[in-house]
Scaffold this active site. Structure first.
Site, PDB file in Angstrom:
ATOM      1  N   HIS A   1      24.077   0.197  10.878  1.00  0.00           N
ATOM      2  CA  HIS A   1      25.313   0.980  10.964  1.00  0.00           C
ATOM      3  C   HIS A   1      26.078   0.589  12.222  1.00  0.00           C
ATOM      4  CE1 HIS A   1      24.057   3.800   7.771  1.00  0.00           C
ATOM      5  NE2 HIS A   1      22.843   3.643   8.283  1.00  0.00           N
TER       6      HIS A   1
ATOM      7  N   THR B   1      11.680  -6.908  15.943  1.00  0.00           N
ATOM      8  CA  THR B   1      13.120  -6.970  16.196  1.00  0.00           C
ATOM      9  C   THR B   1      13.638  -8.403  16.302  1.00  0.00           C
ATOM     10  OG1 THR B   1      12.799  -6.882  18.598  1.00  0.00           O
ATOM     11  CG2 THR B   1      13.052  -4.772  17.445  1.00  0.00           C
ATOM     12  N   LYS B   2      12.714  -9.359  16.456  1.00  0.00           N
ATOM     13  CA  LYS B   2      13.088 -10.772  16.585  1.00  0.00           C
ATOM     14  C   LYS B   2      12.148 -11.615  15.732  1.00  0.00           C
ATOM     15  CE  LYS B   2      14.879 -10.270  21.298  1.00  0.00           C
ATOM     16  NZ  LYS B   2      14.783 -10.728  22.720  1.00  0.00           N
TER      17      LYS B   2
ATOM     18  N   ASN C   1       0.837  -1.196   0.000  1.00  0.00           N
ATOM     19  CA  ASN C   1       0.000   0.000   0.000  1.00  0.00           C
ATOM     20  C   ASN C   1       0.880   1.258   0.000  1.00  0.00           C
ATOM     21  OD1 ASN C   1      -2.339   1.645   0.266  1.00  0.00           O
ATOM     22  ND2 ASN C   1      -3.341   0.002   1.405  1.00  0.00           N
TER      23      ASN C   1
END
Length: 202
Positions: free
Chosen positions: A115, A165-166, A85
Site C-alpha cells: 500500500h 525482505t530481500k 501446511n
C-alpha cells in the site's frame, strides 16, 4: 494508446484500484474456492485435489492443508511436489512462482501486496504488488513471512519466524528479521558450513 485494465496494472506491478469490479469478482471466486477447500474433509483427497487445481488454474500435484487462503489463485504457479501446511496465506496480487519440491510450514505468509505510504493515496484504494519468485527445494519454516518483490534461491531453508525482505542466495540457511544467511549448504547436503553461531529453529 491502449488503456490498461486494473487487473493488467495489478499483475504488471503498477498502482491499481483494488476495488475494481473485475478484481472483486476474481477475489470472490478465490474466496469461494478456499471456503470449499477448507470445508472439505481431509480424507476426501480427490475432491480436495480438484479444488486446488481449480483454484490455481493448473493441473498439479500440490497438496494444501486447511485452512488456506489466497487472493486470486491464478497468480500462483507451483512446481511438482508443493506442500503447504495448516494456516498458510498467499496474497497473489502479482505473480508468485514456486519451484519443485517446496515446503511451507504452518502459518507461512507470502505477500506480494503493498500500500502507498501516503495516507490519502492509501485511503483512495490504491495498491501495488511486486512479484515473488521461490526456487526449487525451498523450505519455509513456521510463521515465515515473505515480503513483496523478493527472490529466494534454490535449496534455501528459512528459519521459523523469519521475515524475508530481500533476496536470499541459493544453498543457504537464513534466519532473522530481516532474514539473512547464517549457513551455507555444501554440495554434500549432509554437511553445513557455519557462517554464524546463530541457532536455527524450523
Amino acid at each position: 494508446m491502449t488503456v490498461q485494465t486494473e487487473k493488467q496494472k495489478m499483475i504488471t506491478g503498477q498502482k491499481y484500484q483494488a476495488w475494481d469490479e473485475e478484481l472483486m469478482q476474481d477475489r470472490m471466486r478465490a474466496k469461494k474456492l478456499c471456503f470449499s477447500l477448507n470445508q472439505t474433509c481431509p480424507t476426501e483427497r480427490p475432491a480436495r485435489q480438484a479444488l486446488i487445481n481449480e483454484l490455481l488454474t493448473q493441473p498439479c500435484d500440490a497438496w494444501v492443508e486447511s485452512p488456506f487462503n489466497c487472493d486470486y489463485g491464478y497468480n500462483i504457479k507451483v512446481g511438482s511436489g508443493f506442500y503447504a501446511n495448516h494456516g498458510c496465506t498467499i496474497l497473489d496480487c502479482a505473480p508468485i512462482t514456486i519451484g519443485n519440491n517446496c515446503l511451507l510450514a504452518p502459518g507461512v505468509v507470502i505477500a506480494t501486496a503493498g500500500h502507498p505510504l501516503d495516507p490519502v493515496e492509501r485511503a483512495s484504494g490504491e495498491e501495488f504488488a511486486k512479484a515473488i519468485t521461490i526456487g526449487n527445494n525451498v523450505w519455509l519454516g513456521a510463521n515465515v513471512t515473505v515480503c513483496p518483490g523478493v527472490t529466494i534461491g534454490d535449496n534455501v531453508v528459512v528459519g521459523a519466524g523469519s521475515v524475508v525482505t530481500k533476496d536470499l542466495p541459493p544453498n543457504t540457511v537464513c534466519v532473522g528479521v530481516p532474514a539473512k544467511a547464517v549457513r551455507v549448504l555444501t554440495p554434500d547436503s549432509d554437511k553445513l558450513s557455519l557462517l554464524s553461531s546463530a541457532s536455527v529453529a524450523i
